[in-house]
Write an enzyme that holds these catalytic residues in place. Structure first.
Site, mmCIF file in Angstrom:
data_model
loop_
_atom_site.group_PDB
_atom_site.id
_atom_site.type_symbol
_atom_site.label_atom_id
_atom_site.label_comp_id
_atom_site.label_asym_id
_atom_site.label_seq_id
_atom_site.Cartn_x
_atom_site.Cartn_y
_atom_site.Cartn_z
ATOM 1 C CB VAL A 14 -0.819 -0.088 0.789
ATOM 2 C CG1 VAL A 14 -1.665 1.542 0.656
ATOM 3 C CG2 VAL A 14 -1.689 -1.362 0.997
ATOM 4 C CB VAL A 133 -13.567 -1.071 6.504
ATOM 5 C CG1 VAL A 133 -15.194 -2.005 6.853
ATOM 6 C CG2 VAL A 133 -13.527 -1.342 8.074
ATOM 7 C CB ILE A 137 -15.912 -0.122 -0.576
ATOM 8 C CG1 ILE A 137 -15.889 -1.442 -1.578
ATOM 9 C CG2 ILE A 137 -17.823 -0.218 -0.495
ATOM 10 C CD1 ILE A 137 -16.621 -2.668 -1.042
ATOM 11 C CD GLU A 191 -0.450 -12.855 3.700
ATOM 12 O OE1 GLU A 191 0.632 -12.705 4.295
ATOM 13 O OE2 GLU A 191 -1.067 -12.161 3.647
ATOM 14 C CG ASP A 202 -9.163 -9.351 7.132
ATOM 15 O OD1 ASP A 202 -8.329 -8.720 7.156
ATOM 16 O OD2 ASP A 202 -10.837 -8.818 6.512
ATOM 17 C CE LYS A 206 -10.236 -5.632 5.816
ATOM 18 N NZ LYS A 206 -10.843 -6.726 5.054
HETATM 19 N N1 LIG Z 1 -2.374 -5.410 0.999
HETATM 20 C C1 LIG Z 1 -3.676 -4.762 1.414
HETATM 21 O O1 LIG Z 1 -4.427 -5.130 -0.106
HETATM 22 C C2 LIG Z 1 -4.774 -3.799 2.087
HETATM 23 C C3 LIG Z 1 -6.144 -3.155 2.230
HETATM 24 C C4 LIG Z 1 -6.728 -2.652 3.094
HETATM 25 C C5 LIG Z 1 -5.554 -2.649 4.129
HETATM 26 N N2 LIG Z 1 -4.144 -2.979 4.366
HETATM 27 C C6 LIG Z 1 -3.332 -2.128 5.423
HETATM 28 O O2 LIG Z 1 -2.462 -1.639 4.903
HETATM 29 C C7 LIG Z 1 -1.298 -1.505 5.831
HETATM 30 C C8 LIG Z 1 -0.161 -2.359 5.312
HETATM 31 O O3 LIG Z 1 -0.088 -3.367 4.896
HETATM 32 P P1 LIG Z 1 0.911 -3.893 2.823
HETATM 33 O O4 LIG Z 1 -0.145 -4.726 2.718
HETATM 34 O O5 LIG Z 1 1.326 -2.231 2.872
HETATM 35 O O6 LIG Z 1 1.768 -4.649 3.997
HETATM 36 P P2 LIG Z 1 3.917 -4.751 3.607
HETATM 37 O O7 LIG Z 1 3.434 -5.192 2.107
HETATM 38 O O8 LIG Z 1 3.823 -5.744 4.350
HETATM 39 O O9 LIG Z 1 3.965 -3.744 3.734
HETATM 40 C C9 LIG Z 1 4.952 -3.543 5.685
HETATM 41 C C10 LIG Z 1 5.220 -2.110 5.568
HETATM 42 O O10 LIG Z 1 5.890 -1.453 6.381
HETATM 43 C C11 LIG Z 1 7.225 -1.812 6.425
HETATM 44 N N3 LIG Z 1 7.680 -1.836 8.571
HETATM 45 C C12 LIG Z 1 6.791 -3.187 9.050
HETATM 46 N N4 LIG Z 1 7.506 -2.995 10.061
HETATM 47 C C13 LIG Z 1 8.123 -2.246 10.418
HETATM 48 C C14 LIG Z 1 8.276 -1.748 11.717
HETATM 49 N N5 LIG Z 1 8.710 -2.444 12.862
HETATM 50 N N6 LIG Z 1 9.115 -0.259 11.275
HETATM 51 C C15 LIG Z 1 9.327 0.361 10.521
HETATM 52 N N7 LIG Z 1 8.068 0.248 9.391
HETATM 53 C C16 LIG Z 1 7.500 -0.878 9.277
HETATM 54 C C17 LIG Z 1 7.598 -2.942 6.189
HETATM 55 O O11 LIG Z 1 8.898 -2.092 6.284
HETATM 56 P P3 LIG Z 1 9.886 -2.959 5.044
HETATM 57 O O12 LIG Z 1 9.457 -2.713 3.471
HETATM 58 O O13 LIG Z 1 11.539 -2.802 5.546
HETATM 59 O O14 LIG Z 1 9.342 -4.776 5.147
HETATM 60 C C18 LIG Z 1 6.939 -3.033 4.508
HETATM 61 O O15 LIG Z 1 7.247 -1.221 3.949
HETATM 62 C C19 LIG Z 1 -2.033 -2.525 6.730
HETATM 63 O O16 LIG Z 1 -2.542 -2.457 7.652
HETATM 64 C C20 LIG Z 1 -3.306 -3.317 6.504
HETATM 65 O O17 LIG Z 1 -4.053 -4.344 7.111
HETATM 66 C C21 LIG Z 1 -3.563 -3.835 3.548
#
Ligand SMILES: NC(=O)c1ccc[n+]([C@@H]2O[C@H](COP(=O)([O-])OP(=O)(O)OC[C@H]3O[C@@H](n4cnc5c(N)ncnc54)[C@H](OP(=O)(O)O)[C@@H]3O)[C@@H](O)[C@H]2O)c1
Length: 434
Positions: A14, A133, A137, A191, A202, A206
Protein backbone atom coordinates in the site's frame (compact mmCIF):
# COMPACT_ATOMS: atom_id res chain seq x y z
CA UNK A 1 -1.60 27.83 0.54
CA UNK A 2 1.56 25.85 1.45
CA UNK A 3 1.50 22.21 0.38
CA UNK A 4 0.52 19.57 2.96
CA UNK A 5 3.73 17.86 4.10
CA UNK A 6 3.21 14.12 4.42
CA UNK A 7 5.35 11.53 6.21
CA UNK A 8 4.74 7.86 5.35
CA UNK A 9 5.69 4.93 7.60
CA UNK A 10 5.51 1.69 5.59
CA UNK A 11 6.45 1.34 1.91
CA UNK A 12 4.99 -2.09 1.20
CA UNK A 13 2.06 -3.02 -1.06
CA UNK A 14 0.00 0.00 0.00
CA UNK A 15 2.68 2.52 1.03
CA UNK A 16 4.57 2.26 -2.27
CA UNK A 17 1.33 2.82 -4.22
CA UNK A 18 0.49 5.86 -2.10
CA UNK A 19 3.90 7.40 -2.94
CA UNK A 20 3.30 6.68 -6.66
CA UNK A 21 -0.26 8.01 -6.62
CA UNK A 22 0.78 11.28 -4.97
CA UNK A 23 3.48 11.60 -7.63
CA UNK A 24 1.13 10.82 -10.54
CA UNK A 25 -2.01 12.58 -9.31
CA UNK A 26 -0.28 15.54 -7.64
CA UNK A 27 -1.73 18.16 -10.01
CA UNK A 28 -5.29 16.83 -9.92
CA UNK A 29 -5.08 16.51 -6.16
CA UNK A 30 -3.94 20.09 -5.64
CA UNK A 31 -6.69 21.33 -7.99
CA UNK A 32 -9.27 19.49 -5.90
CA UNK A 33 -7.88 20.39 -2.49
CA UNK A 34 -6.76 23.91 -3.21
CA UNK A 35 -3.23 23.04 -2.09
CA UNK A 36 -0.49 20.59 -3.03
CA UNK A 37 0.39 17.37 -1.24
CA UNK A 38 4.08 16.49 -0.88
CA UNK A 39 5.76 13.41 0.54
CA UNK A 40 8.65 14.89 2.54
CA UNK A 41 9.75 11.92 4.67
CA UNK A 42 9.32 8.14 4.78
CA UNK A 43 10.45 5.15 6.77
CA UNK A 44 10.18 1.37 6.63
CA UNK A 45 11.87 -1.57 8.31
CA UNK A 46 14.82 -1.72 5.92
CA UNK A 47 16.41 1.34 4.36
CA UNK A 48 18.62 -0.85 2.17
CA UNK A 49 15.74 -2.73 0.50
CA UNK A 50 15.45 -2.09 -3.27
CA UNK A 51 12.15 -0.34 -4.01
CA UNK A 52 10.82 0.72 -7.41
CA UNK A 53 10.18 4.21 -6.06
CA UNK A 54 11.73 7.59 -6.66
CA UNK A 55 12.58 8.83 -3.17
CA UNK A 56 14.95 11.56 -4.32
CA UNK A 57 14.79 14.53 -2.01
CA UNK A 58 12.66 12.59 0.50
CA UNK A 59 14.09 12.28 4.03
CA UNK A 60 14.45 8.77 5.49
CA UNK A 61 13.37 8.92 9.15
CA UNK A 62 15.19 6.67 11.59
CA UNK A 63 11.99 5.00 12.81
CA UNK A 64 8.19 5.45 12.71
CA UNK A 65 7.94 7.24 16.07
CA UNK A 66 10.68 9.69 15.08
CA UNK A 67 8.82 10.34 11.81
CA UNK A 68 5.55 10.87 13.68
CA UNK A 69 7.22 13.41 16.01
CA UNK A 70 9.07 15.24 13.23
CA UNK A 71 8.39 18.95 12.97
CA UNK A 72 8.82 18.64 9.19
CA UNK A 73 5.48 16.90 8.58
CA UNK A 74 1.82 17.97 8.94
CA UNK A 75 0.25 14.58 8.29
CA UNK A 76 1.48 11.13 9.40
CA UNK A 77 0.44 8.20 7.20
CA UNK A 78 0.72 4.81 8.93
CA UNK A 79 0.91 1.88 6.47
CA UNK A 80 2.89 -0.72 8.45
CA UNK A 81 0.04 -2.71 9.95
CA UNK A 82 -0.38 -4.53 13.26
CA UNK A 83 -2.27 -3.58 16.42
CA UNK A 84 0.93 -3.30 18.46
CA UNK A 85 4.23 -1.50 18.11
CA UNK A 86 5.51 0.51 16.39
CA UNK A 87 2.14 1.46 14.81
CA UNK A 88 0.39 2.28 18.10
CA UNK A 89 3.13 4.53 19.53
CA UNK A 90 3.76 6.21 16.20
CA UNK A 91 0.07 7.07 15.64
CA UNK A 92 -0.33 8.22 19.23
CA UNK A 93 2.81 10.37 19.01
CA UNK A 94 1.56 12.07 15.85
CA UNK A 95 -1.90 12.74 17.32
CA UNK A 96 -0.46 14.14 20.54
CA UNK A 97 1.77 16.45 18.49
CA UNK A 98 -1.39 17.79 16.82
CA UNK A 99 -0.65 16.14 13.47
CA UNK A 100 -3.33 14.52 11.38
CA UNK A 101 -3.11 10.76 10.95
CA UNK A 102 -4.22 8.60 8.04
CA UNK A 103 -4.03 4.83 8.41
CA UNK A 104 -5.24 1.68 6.64
CA UNK A 105 -4.69 -0.40 9.75
CA UNK A 106 -7.90 -2.27 10.74
CA UNK A 107 -6.14 -4.22 13.50
CA UNK A 108 -5.01 -1.00 15.20
CA UNK A 109 -8.40 0.73 14.85
CA UNK A 110 -10.37 -2.33 15.98
CA UNK A 111 -8.20 -2.68 19.10
CA UNK A 112 -7.22 0.89 20.00
CA UNK A 113 -9.59 3.03 17.90
CA UNK A 114 -11.36 4.63 20.87
CA UNK A 115 -8.15 5.51 22.71
CA UNK A 116 -6.75 7.01 19.49
CA UNK A 117 -9.98 8.90 18.73
CA UNK A 118 -9.78 10.39 22.25
CA UNK A 119 -6.21 11.56 21.58
CA UNK A 120 -7.29 13.02 18.21
CA UNK A 121 -10.14 14.93 19.87
CA UNK A 122 -7.98 16.22 22.69
CA UNK A 123 -5.30 17.53 20.37
CA UNK A 124 -7.58 18.73 17.56
CA UNK A 125 -6.15 16.35 14.97
CA UNK A 126 -7.82 14.19 12.33
CA UNK A 127 -7.77 10.39 12.49
CA UNK A 128 -8.87 8.97 9.13
CA UNK A 129 -9.06 5.26 8.35
CA UNK A 130 -11.20 4.84 5.21
CA UNK A 131 -8.88 2.16 3.77
CA UNK A 132 -9.09 -0.01 6.89
CA UNK A 133 -12.45 -1.51 5.83
CA UNK A 134 -13.24 -2.50 2.26
CA UNK A 135 -10.13 -0.71 0.89
CA UNK A 136 -11.42 1.37 -2.06
CA UNK A 137 -15.09 1.10 -1.02
CA UNK A 138 -15.95 4.39 0.75
CA UNK A 139 -17.95 2.68 3.48
CA UNK A 140 -16.53 4.59 6.45
CA UNK A 141 -17.51 7.95 4.97
CA UNK A 142 -20.88 6.56 3.91
CA UNK A 143 -21.72 5.51 7.46
CA UNK A 144 -20.11 8.48 9.19
CA UNK A 145 -21.21 11.27 6.88
CA UNK A 146 -23.52 10.18 4.05
CA UNK A 147 -25.90 8.43 6.46
CA UNK A 148 -25.36 10.74 9.43
CA UNK A 149 -29.12 11.38 9.64
CA UNK A 150 -30.23 7.78 9.10
CA UNK A 151 -31.02 5.32 11.91
CA UNK A 152 -29.21 2.16 10.88
CA UNK A 153 -30.70 -1.25 11.72
CA UNK A 154 -28.18 -3.58 10.14
CA UNK A 155 -24.89 -3.48 8.30
CA UNK A 156 -23.47 -6.61 6.74
CA UNK A 157 -21.01 -7.54 4.10
CA UNK A 158 -18.37 -9.58 2.39
CA UNK A 159 -15.30 -8.05 3.96
CA UNK A 160 -12.61 -10.59 3.07
CA UNK A 161 -11.69 -11.22 -0.56
CA UNK A 162 -9.75 -14.41 0.20
CA UNK A 163 -12.81 -16.14 1.65
CA UNK A 164 -15.10 -14.94 -1.12
CA UNK A 165 -12.62 -16.15 -3.74
CA UNK A 166 -12.47 -19.60 -2.11
CA UNK A 167 -16.26 -19.92 -1.76
CA UNK A 168 -16.79 -18.73 -5.35
CA UNK A 169 -14.37 -21.33 -6.76
CA UNK A 170 -15.85 -24.07 -4.56
CA UNK A 171 -19.35 -23.23 -5.81
CA UNK A 172 -18.50 -22.80 -9.48
CA UNK A 173 -16.11 -25.74 -9.85
CA UNK A 174 -17.26 -28.13 -7.14
CA UNK A 175 -13.76 -28.11 -5.59
CA UNK A 176 -12.89 -28.67 -1.92
CA UNK A 177 -11.94 -25.92 0.52
CA UNK A 178 -8.34 -27.22 0.66
CA UNK A 179 -7.92 -27.19 -3.14
CA UNK A 180 -9.25 -23.63 -3.45
CA UNK A 181 -7.14 -22.40 -0.55
CA UNK A 182 -4.02 -23.78 -2.23
CA UNK A 183 -4.90 -21.91 -5.44
CA UNK A 184 -5.60 -18.71 -3.50
CA UNK A 185 -2.12 -18.99 -1.94
CA UNK A 186 -0.52 -19.62 -5.33
CA UNK A 187 -2.23 -16.54 -6.79
CA UNK A 188 -1.25 -14.34 -3.84
CA UNK A 189 -4.83 -13.93 -2.54
CA UNK A 190 -4.09 -15.85 0.65
CA UNK A 191 -1.19 -15.68 3.09
CA UNK A 192 1.10 -18.66 3.76
CA UNK A 193 -0.66 -18.75 7.16
CA UNK A 194 -4.25 -18.22 6.02
CA UNK A 195 -5.91 -18.62 9.40
CA UNK A 196 -6.46 -14.89 10.05
CA UNK A 197 -8.53 -14.68 6.85
CA UNK A 198 -10.26 -18.07 6.59
CA UNK A 199 -11.08 -18.32 10.31
CA UNK A 200 -12.96 -15.01 10.09
CA UNK A 201 -10.75 -12.78 12.28
CA UNK A 202 -9.96 -10.26 9.53
CA UNK A 203 -13.70 -9.86 8.87
CA UNK A 204 -14.34 -9.53 12.63
CA UNK A 205 -11.95 -6.58 12.98
CA UNK A 206 -13.59 -4.78 10.07
CA UNK A 207 -17.09 -5.56 11.33
CA UNK A 208 -16.28 -4.17 14.80
CA UNK A 209 -15.30 -0.85 13.17
CA UNK A 210 -18.44 -0.75 10.99
CA UNK A 211 -20.70 -1.56 13.96
CA UNK A 212 -19.29 1.32 15.96
CA UNK A 213 -19.93 3.76 13.11
CA UNK A 214 -23.39 2.36 12.40
CA UNK A 215 -24.72 2.26 15.97
CA UNK A 216 -22.75 4.96 17.79
CA UNK A 217 -21.12 2.44 20.12
CA UNK A 218 -17.54 1.90 21.23
CA UNK A 219 -15.59 -0.51 19.02
CA UNK A 220 -15.80 -3.91 20.71
CA UNK A 221 -13.86 -6.53 18.82
CA UNK A 222 -14.28 -9.01 21.68
CA UNK A 223 -18.08 -8.82 21.26
CA UNK A 224 -17.90 -10.36 17.77
CA UNK A 225 -18.90 -14.03 17.42
CA UNK A 226 -16.53 -15.61 14.87
CA UNK A 227 -16.72 -18.76 12.74
CA UNK A 228 -14.62 -19.39 9.62
CA UNK A 229 -15.25 -21.20 6.34
CA UNK A 230 -13.00 -24.26 6.62
CA UNK A 231 -15.88 -26.63 7.47
CA UNK A 232 -17.85 -25.75 4.32
CA UNK A 233 -18.04 -28.65 1.88
CA UNK A 234 -18.86 -28.60 -1.86
CA UNK A 235 -22.10 -30.48 -1.08
CA UNK A 236 -23.25 -27.55 1.09
CA UNK A 237 -22.75 -25.14 -1.79
CA UNK A 238 -24.59 -27.50 -4.16
CA UNK A 239 -27.45 -27.89 -1.72
CA UNK A 240 -27.57 -24.11 -1.14
CA UNK A 241 -27.79 -23.56 -4.88
CA UNK A 242 -30.59 -26.13 -5.28
CA UNK A 243 -32.50 -24.38 -2.51
CA UNK A 244 -32.05 -20.90 -4.04
CA UNK A 245 -29.16 -19.68 -1.91
CA UNK A 246 -25.42 -18.96 -2.03
CA UNK A 247 -22.96 -19.29 0.82
CA UNK A 248 -20.85 -16.24 1.72
CA UNK A 249 -18.67 -15.43 4.70
CA UNK A 250 -20.57 -12.45 6.07
CA UNK A 251 -19.87 -10.04 8.85
CA UNK A 252 -23.25 -8.97 10.22
CA UNK A 253 -23.97 -6.27 12.82
CA UNK A 254 -27.62 -5.90 13.69
CA UNK A 255 -29.66 -4.09 16.32
CA UNK A 256 -31.91 -6.46 18.28
CA UNK A 257 -34.12 -6.05 21.35
CA UNK A 258 -31.36 -7.69 23.41
CA UNK A 259 -28.47 -5.52 22.20
CA UNK A 260 -26.22 -5.52 19.18
CA UNK A 261 -25.44 -8.79 17.50
CA UNK A 262 -22.03 -8.83 15.83
CA UNK A 263 -21.26 -12.08 14.08
CA UNK A 264 -18.99 -13.49 11.40
CA UNK A 265 -19.88 -16.87 9.93
CA UNK A 266 -20.64 -18.67 6.68
CA UNK A 267 -24.10 -17.49 5.74
CA UNK A 268 -26.72 -18.57 3.20
CA UNK A 269 -28.07 -15.56 1.34
CA UNK A 270 -30.89 -15.65 -1.25
CA UNK A 271 -29.45 -15.89 -4.76
CA UNK A 272 -31.55 -12.86 -5.71
CA UNK A 273 -29.89 -10.57 -3.13
CA UNK A 274 -27.29 -7.97 -4.14
CA UNK A 275 -24.71 -9.50 -1.85
CA UNK A 276 -25.10 -12.93 -3.52
CA UNK A 277 -23.98 -11.46 -6.85
CA UNK A 278 -20.58 -10.52 -5.43
CA UNK A 279 -18.06 -13.10 -6.61
CA UNK A 280 -14.31 -13.66 -6.43
CA UNK A 281 -12.10 -11.32 -4.42
CA UNK A 282 -14.61 -8.46 -4.59
CA UNK A 283 -16.02 -7.05 -1.35
CA UNK A 284 -19.45 -5.55 -0.64
CA UNK A 285 -21.31 -3.95 2.23
CA UNK A 286 -25.09 -3.59 2.57
CA UNK A 287 -26.57 -1.02 4.93
CA UNK A 288 -30.22 -1.18 6.07
CA UNK A 289 -31.43 2.12 7.40
CA UNK A 290 -34.81 3.50 8.42
CA UNK A 291 -36.67 5.01 5.49
CA UNK A 292 -34.21 3.99 2.76
CA UNK A 293 -34.06 0.80 0.74
CA UNK A 294 -30.93 -1.28 1.44
CA UNK A 295 -27.81 0.37 0.10
CA UNK A 296 -25.07 -1.90 -1.26
CA UNK A 297 -21.55 -0.73 -1.99
CA UNK A 298 -19.40 -3.09 -4.07
CA UNK A 299 -15.72 -2.87 -4.97
CA UNK A 300 -12.16 -4.03 -4.50
CA UNK A 301 -11.47 -4.75 -0.84
CA UNK A 302 -7.71 -5.15 -1.21
CA UNK A 303 -4.75 -4.48 -3.47
CA UNK A 304 -2.12 -1.76 -3.41
CA UNK A 305 -3.69 0.65 -5.90
CA UNK A 306 -7.27 0.22 -4.62
CA UNK A 307 -6.22 0.75 -1.02
CA UNK A 308 -3.99 3.69 -1.93
CA UNK A 309 -6.96 5.47 -3.52
CA UNK A 310 -8.79 5.45 -0.17
CA UNK A 311 -5.64 6.51 1.70
CA UNK A 312 -5.27 9.42 -0.69
CA UNK A 313 -8.90 10.45 -0.28
CA UNK A 314 -8.25 10.65 3.48
CA UNK A 315 -5.08 12.70 2.87
CA UNK A 316 -7.13 15.01 0.60
CA UNK A 317 -9.56 15.64 3.48
CA UNK A 318 -6.64 16.61 5.70
CA UNK A 319 -5.32 18.94 2.98
CA UNK A 320 -8.75 20.60 2.68
CA UNK A 321 -9.06 20.96 6.43
CA UNK A 322 -12.10 18.65 6.60
CA UNK A 323 -12.19 16.95 9.99
CA UNK A 324 -14.88 14.58 11.25
CA UNK A 325 -15.07 12.77 14.58
CA UNK A 326 -13.32 9.45 13.80
CA UNK A 327 -16.39 7.40 14.87
CA UNK A 328 -18.98 9.94 13.78
CA UNK A 329 -19.57 11.54 17.19
CA UNK A 330 -17.46 12.67 20.14
CA UNK A 331 -16.01 9.71 22.04
CA UNK A 332 -17.91 10.60 25.24
CA UNK A 333 -21.17 10.21 23.29
CA UNK A 334 -20.31 6.71 22.04
CA UNK A 335 -22.24 4.15 24.09
CA UNK A 336 -20.80 0.93 25.50
CA UNK A 337 -21.70 -2.04 23.30
CA UNK A 338 -24.46 -4.22 24.77
CA UNK A 339 -23.71 -7.62 23.28
CA UNK A 340 -26.77 -9.64 22.21
CA UNK A 341 -26.13 -13.27 23.25
CA UNK A 342 -25.51 -15.53 20.27
CA UNK A 343 -27.68 -18.30 21.80
CA UNK A 344 -30.67 -16.01 21.30
CA UNK A 345 -29.84 -15.30 17.65
CA UNK A 346 -33.03 -15.70 15.67
CA UNK A 347 -33.14 -16.76 12.04
CA UNK A 348 -33.54 -19.62 9.61
CA UNK A 349 -31.03 -22.45 9.51
CA UNK A 350 -29.69 -24.89 6.95
CA UNK A 351 -28.81 -28.21 8.55
CA UNK A 352 -27.05 -31.12 6.83
CA UNK A 353 -27.08 -34.41 8.68
CA UNK A 354 -25.61 -37.75 7.68
CA UNK A 355 -28.58 -39.87 8.74
CA UNK A 356 -28.47 -43.63 9.13
CA UNK A 357 -30.78 -45.03 6.47
CA UNK A 358 -32.93 -46.97 8.91
CA UNK A 359 -36.66 -47.06 9.44
CA UNK A 360 -37.73 -44.30 11.82
CA UNK A 361 -34.69 -42.06 11.41
CA UNK A 362 -36.56 -39.21 9.71
CA UNK A 363 -39.31 -39.43 12.32
CA UNK A 364 -36.77 -39.24 15.15
CA UNK A 365 -35.13 -36.16 13.64
CA UNK A 366 -38.50 -34.48 13.06
CA UNK A 367 -39.56 -35.27 16.65
CA UNK A 368 -36.41 -33.73 18.18
CA UNK A 369 -36.87 -30.56 16.12
CA UNK A 370 -40.54 -30.35 17.07
CA UNK A 371 -39.66 -30.70 20.77
CA UNK A 372 -37.69 -27.47 20.39
CA UNK A 373 -40.58 -25.85 18.47
CA UNK A 374 -38.52 -25.71 15.29
CA UNK A 375 -40.65 -25.69 12.13
CA UNK A 376 -39.21 -27.16 8.97
CA UNK A 377 -39.54 -25.21 5.73
CA UNK A 378 -38.08 -27.99 3.61
CA UNK A 379 -36.47 -31.39 4.03
CA UNK A 380 -34.60 -33.35 1.36
CA UNK A 381 -33.13 -36.81 1.77
CA UNK A 382 -30.51 -37.74 -0.79
CA UNK A 383 -29.66 -41.32 -1.61
CA UNK A 384 -26.28 -41.82 -3.18
CA UNK A 385 -26.54 -43.15 -6.73
CA UNK A 386 -26.87 -46.91 -6.64
CA UNK A 387 -27.03 -47.06 -2.84
CA UNK A 388 -29.52 -49.48 -1.48
CA UNK A 389 -32.09 -47.83 0.76
CA UNK A 390 -32.73 -49.26 4.21
CA UNK A 391 -29.23 -50.77 4.68
CA UNK A 392 -28.12 -48.47 7.48
CA UNK A 393 -25.41 -46.61 5.52
CA UNK A 394 -25.54 -42.82 6.08
CA UNK A 395 -27.41 -40.61 3.62
CA UNK A 396 -27.43 -36.82 3.62
CA UNK A 397 -30.57 -35.15 4.93
CA UNK A 398 -30.85 -31.44 4.19
CA UNK A 399 -33.17 -29.28 6.25
CA UNK A 400 -34.16 -25.65 6.06
CA UNK A 401 -35.89 -24.33 9.16
CA UNK A 402 -38.19 -21.37 9.63
CA UNK A 403 -36.92 -18.67 11.99
CA UNK A 404 -35.92 -20.15 15.33
CA UNK A 405 -33.33 -19.58 18.05
CA UNK A 406 -29.71 -20.70 17.98
CA UNK A 407 -29.95 -22.52 21.32
CA UNK A 408 -33.05 -24.44 20.16
CA UNK A 409 -31.11 -25.71 17.13
CA UNK A 410 -28.19 -26.76 19.35
CA UNK A 411 -30.49 -28.59 21.80
CA UNK A 412 -32.35 -30.40 19.00
CA UNK A 413 -29.14 -31.53 17.28
CA UNK A 414 -27.58 -32.67 20.56
CA UNK A 415 -30.68 -34.84 21.12
CA UNK A 416 -30.46 -36.24 17.58
CA UNK A 417 -26.81 -37.14 18.20
CA UNK A 418 -27.71 -38.86 21.47
CA UNK A 419 -30.34 -40.87 19.57
CA UNK A 420 -27.49 -42.25 17.40
CA UNK A 421 -29.50 -41.87 14.19
CA UNK A 422 -26.81 -39.78 12.52
CA UNK A 423 -23.09 -40.15 12.03
CA UNK A 424 -20.50 -37.37 12.25
CA UNK A 425 -21.21 -33.77 13.22
CA UNK A 426 -24.20 -31.94 11.79
CA UNK A 427 -23.38 -29.04 9.48
CA UNK A 428 -25.26 -25.86 10.40
CA UNK A 429 -25.30 -22.68 8.30
CA UNK A 430 -27.30 -19.63 9.33
CA UNK A 431 -29.58 -17.99 6.76
CA UNK A 432 -29.65 -14.20 6.39
CA UNK A 433 -32.75 -12.77 4.77
CA UNK A 434 -32.46 -9.63 2.66
N1 LIG B 1 -2.47 -4.92 1.09
C1 LIG B 1 -3.75 -4.64 1.02
O1 LIG B 1 -4.44 -4.99 0.05
C2 LIG B 1 -4.41 -3.86 2.12
C3 LIG B 1 -5.78 -3.52 2.00
C4 LIG B 1 -6.39 -2.77 3.02
C5 LIG B 1 -5.66 -2.42 4.12
N2 LIG B 1 -4.34 -2.79 4.21
C6 LIG B 1 -3.60 -2.39 5.42
O2 LIG B 1 -2.52 -1.54 5.03
C7 LIG B 1 -1.44 -1.72 5.93
C8 LIG B 1 -0.18 -2.05 5.12
O3 LIG B 1 -0.38 -3.25 4.41
P1 LIG B 1 0.59 -3.74 3.25
O4 LIG B 1 -0.12 -4.83 2.54
O5 LIG B 1 1.11 -2.58 2.49
O6 LIG B 1 1.77 -4.37 4.13
P2 LIG B 1 3.23 -4.81 3.62
O7 LIG B 1 3.28 -4.95 2.15
O8 LIG B 1 3.64 -5.95 4.48
O9 LIG B 1 4.13 -3.55 4.00
C9 LIG B 1 4.43 -3.19 5.32
C10 LIG B 1 5.44 -2.04 5.30
O10 LIG B 1 5.66 -1.62 6.65
C11 LIG B 1 7.04 -1.65 6.92
N3 LIG B 1 7.22 -2.06 8.31
C12 LIG B 1 6.81 -3.20 8.92
N4 LIG B 1 7.19 -3.22 10.19
C13 LIG B 1 7.89 -2.07 10.40
C14 LIG B 1 8.58 -1.52 11.50
N5 LIG B 1 8.64 -2.18 12.68
N6 LIG B 1 9.19 -0.33 11.36
C15 LIG B 1 9.14 0.33 10.20
N7 LIG B 1 8.51 -0.13 9.09
C16 LIG B 1 7.90 -1.32 9.20
C17 LIG B 1 7.65 -2.65 5.97
O11 LIG B 1 9.01 -2.37 5.79
P3 LIG B 1 9.96 -3.16 4.71
O12 LIG B 1 9.43 -2.78 3.35
O13 LIG B 1 11.31 -2.61 4.95
O14 LIG B 1 9.79 -4.60 5.05
C18 LIG B 1 6.79 -2.44 4.72
O15 LIG B 1 7.32 -1.38 3.96
C19 LIG B 1 -1.88 -2.80 6.91
O16 LIG B 1 -2.42 -2.21 8.06
C20 LIG B 1 -2.96 -3.54 6.16
O17 LIG B 1 -3.91 -4.17 7.01
C21 LIG B 1 -3.72 -3.50 3.25
Amino acid sequence: MAPLKVGIAGLGTVGAEVVRLIENEGKALSARCGRGVRVVAVTARSKAKKRALDLNGVTWAKDPVALAASGDIDCFVELMGGAGEPALSAVETALKAGKSVVTANKALIAKHGIRLAQAAEKHGSALNFEAAVGAAIPVIKTLREGLAATAIDRVYGILNGTCNYILTRMEQEGLSFAECLKDAQRLGYAEANPSFDVDGHDTAQKLAILASLAFGTKVAQSAVYVEGISSIAPEDLRAASDLGYRVKLLGVAVKTAKGIEQRVHPTMVPKSSSIAQVMGVTNAVTIDGAGIPPLTLVGPGAGGAATASAVLADIADVARGVRANPFGRPVERLRATVKAPMERHEGGYYIRLMARDLAGTAATIAKRLAEQKISIESIVQRHANGAEAGKGSPVPVLLITYATHEDAVHRALAAVQRDKVISGRPQVIRIEKN
